[in-house]
Structures are given as structure tokens and as C-alpha cells.
Enzyme design. Structure first.
Site, PDB file in Angstrom:
ATOM      1  N   CYS A  89       0.869  -1.172   0.000  1.00 28.45           N
ATOM      2  CA  CYS A  89       0.000   0.000   0.000  1.00 28.45           C
ATOM      3  C   CYS A  89       0.909   1.226   0.000  1.00 28.45           C
ATOM      4  CB  CYS A  89      -0.912  -0.008   1.224  1.00 28.45           C
ATOM      5  SG  CYS A  89      -2.008   1.421   1.239  1.00 28.45           S
ATOM      6  N   CYS A  92      -3.198   7.051  -4.956  1.00 28.67           N
ATOM      7  CA  CYS A  92      -2.928   5.617  -4.827  1.00 28.67           C
ATOM      8  C   CYS A  92      -1.475   5.301  -5.223  1.00 28.67           C
ATOM      9  CB  CYS A  92      -3.902   4.785  -5.656  1.00 28.67           C
ATOM     10  SG  CYS A  92      -3.816   3.011  -5.264  1.00 28.67           S
TER      11      CYS A  92
HETATM   12  O1  PYC Z   1      -1.795   3.873  -1.970  1.00 23.39           O
HETATM   13  O2  PYC Z   1      -1.306   1.891  -2.766  1.00 23.39           O
HETATM   14  C1  PYC Z   1      -2.082   2.681  -2.230  1.00 23.39           C
HETATM   15  C2  PYC Z   1      -3.430   2.199  -1.852  1.00 23.39           C
HETATM   16  C3  PYC Z   1      -3.977   0.972  -2.114  1.00 23.39           C
HETATM   17  C4  PYC Z   1      -5.262   0.996  -1.573  1.00 23.39           C
HETATM   18  C5  PYC Z   1      -5.453   2.223  -0.986  1.00 23.39           C
HETATM   19  N1  PYC Z   1      -4.315   2.941  -1.172  1.00 23.39           N
END
Ligand code: PYC
Length: 311
Positions: free
Chosen positions: A88, A234
Site C-alpha cells: 500500500c 494511490c
Molecule cells: O496507496 O497503494 C495505495 C493504496 C492501495 C489501496 C489504498 N491505497
């Protein structure tokens, strides 16, 4: 009464709850070994920590645990409302700021062991965090699906510590925060079609549109496994995007890519080739997190929702 010590942070708007004490021992071994014990014997703690009434669908948990690799500052297991994450990115940035807040690390280079491999971290003096992700790559390009209510959608499948479907064409939608209900509906339909079309492991779906700020290369919207959307751009999703850009020859090794998320906050990414012939890269992604609260979760046997309201 169980007492679990936590520190909450957010990374570009996306929350992480880092568990820093009070969790049962997972028996040691690699972080992947410890994840197996967590999943088999202590899954109710996952729900107690991140689900309502103590958390929400958006919250990502990060359990600090002993690393098997002695070069690592810590091990970490990421989890959410429905299960466990391989890696994550926003969570890694939040964990690093949390370890710094605790005085366990200072500015410089560090390593963290996750259940999918070791990630290298750079904590800058101003608090900005960069992580070099696990090796990332695209496994399928331009795979098309007939999505009920949308039509023919084409996109790429990529691994970047989690599995992503990155939509290329077939979806016209405005990526702004007032439109999230529609974006969630679209991406949920797309994920169902992708999973039913032979890609069962894909649990994140990414839409792209034009950046909203000068200096941005693109804006995204990311559907997470448990039905929430990522408030940040993300970190693993940005890594997956870098793998696709690299494979298409649209971004040079070492060049920067500024990925905005749905709130308009951004991560900056670069990549280096590890296996050019097979399209494999190591992405480096940087962003900022803030520690926002700390305390103890109290789990009492008398509480009917002691172990959380399961999704
Ligand atoms: O930042 O990799 C990330 C992530 C995955 C799910 C929520 N954030």
C-alpha cells in the site's frame, strides 16, 4: 478488555491507521508468514480495527510487526474493510511518518518488509517520503470487456504490489469529487466484468483524465477492494500507471510523472528498468503524510460490535 495502540495519519487525504502495540504475537518468520497467521487466527482484529464503529470503509490498517530481514526498520501488514493488501503506497508513506513521529527513524534511507517484498524508503528532512516499490509490470495490454450499462471498455492489467485494471478507453466521466457516486458505480461494474472475464485477482480499477493543476500529468480515480475510493492518487496505482507508461515507451527512465488523485492532491513518480525485455520496473513514488491522532482502541466482550461491523 483488549487494548490496541494506534496512530492515525493521512497521506494526501487517504487515511492509514498504524497499529503500534497491543496486537497478539504472530509468531515471527517473514511478514508473509505472519500475514498467514493474522488471516487464519486473528482476522476479527482486522475488522475491529478498520471497520465501523471505530473505523470506516476508507481506512487502511497497517500492523507493525518484526521483520525477518534484519536490514529492515520494521515489517508491515496492510489491511482494509474486506481483507489484506499486498502493498500500500499511501499506507507506506503514512507508516514512515508514524515511525518518525515515534522517534524510531529519522531522515535518511530505510527499508520496510511487506508481505510481497521489501520496499526502500527515503524520508526527507522536510518530512516528504519516497518509496521504491516492489518490481512492477503490465501483464496484459488493451484487454476489452463488454460492461453492462457502459459498453465496450478497454484497459491494461498490471501488478504493482496489488492488481490493477487501468482503463484506457470506453468511459467518459468527469473526475471530480462531486461525481464520486457515479465513478464508484462505473468502476464497480468494470471490476465485475474484469473479474468475470478471467482476471479474478484484479481488485483495484483506475480511471484517468486530464490533470486539474499546472504541472500535473493526469488525474485518476481508484476503486479499492472494499468498495471505497482512494482519496489519494494511490501509491500502488501510480506504480501500475508507471509500469504501463514504461511499457508503452511514453515515459523515459528517471523522468517524473505527476499523478493527481480525485481530491487534486498528487504523488510524483519515476521508474528505473529492472528487466526491460520483460517490461519490469521499480517505481519510486513520493508524497506527504500527516499524523492526525493517536490512542487506544478498546475491545470489550460486552459490546455487540466489539469486533466491528463486517462489510
Ligand atoms: O496507496 O497503494 C495505495 C493504496 C492501495 C489501496 C489504498 N491505497
Amino acid at each position: 478488555m483488549h487494548q490496541i495502540d494506534f496512530i492515525d495519519s493521512h497521506t494526501e487525504g487517504e487515511p492509514t491507521r498504524t497499529i503500534v502495540g497491543g496486537f497478539p504475537s504472530l509468531g515471527g518468520g517473514t511478514v508473509a508468514d505472519q500475514l498467514a497467521v493474522f488471516r487464519d487466527r486473528y482476522d476479527q482484529y482486522r475488522s475491529a480495527i478498520v471497520n465501523e464503529p471505530r473505523g470506516s470503509d476508507v481506512l487502511v490498517g497497517a500492523l507493525l510487526c518484526p521483520p525477518s530481514d534484519p536490514t529492515c526498520a520494521a515489517g508491515v501488514i496492510f489491511f482494509n474493510n474486506v481483507g489484506y493488501l499486498g502493498m500500500c503506497g499511501h499506507g507506506t508513506i503514512g507508516v514512515v511518518r508514524t515511525l518518525a513521529y515515534q522517534g524510531r527513524i529519522g531522515p535518511g534511507t530505510h527499508r520496510l518488509e511487506t508481505c510481497v517484498g521489501v520496499v526502500t524508503i527515503e524520508l526527507a528532512a522536510d518530512g516528504r517520503v519516497s518509496f521504491s516499490n516492489v518490481e512492477s509490470y503490465r501483464t496484459a495490454a488493451g484487454v476489452a470487456f463488454d460492461v453492462p450499462g457502459i459498453g465496450r471498455v478497454s484497459g491494461d492489467v498490471a501488478w504493482a504490489g496489488n492488481w490493477f485494471y487501468l482503463v484506457r478507453s470506453g468511459v467518459e466521466a468527469s473526475l471530480h469529487v462531486g461525481n464520486v457516486a457515479h465513478l464508484l458505480d462505473l468502476t464497480t461494474r468494470i471490476r465485475r466484468a474484469v473479474n468475470g472475464g478471467g482476471y479474478e485477482l484484479v481488485d483495484h480499477v483506475e480511471l484517468f483524465g486530464p490533470a486539474g493543476h499546472a504541472g500535473g500529468n493526469s488525474r485518476n480515480f481508484v476503486l479499492c477492494p472494499g468498495g471505497a475510493y482512494d482519496r489519494s492518487p494511490c501509491g500502488t496505482g501510480t506504480s501500475a500507471k508507471l509500469a504501463c507508461l514504461a511499457a508503452d515507451g511514453k515515459l523515459d527512465e528517471g523522468a517524473s510523472w505527476v499523478q493527481e488523485g480525485i481530491l487534486g492532491t498528487s504523488f510524483t513518480g519515476q521508474f528505473r528498468w529492472t528487466d526491460r525485455a520483460n517490461g519490469k520496473i521499480v517505481p519510486t513514488v513520493s508524497g506527504t503524510a500527516h499524523v492526525i491522532s493517536a490512542g487506544q482502541l478498546l475491545i470489550s466482550g460486552e459490546d455487540p460490535f466489539a469486533w466491528g461491523i463486517r462489510a
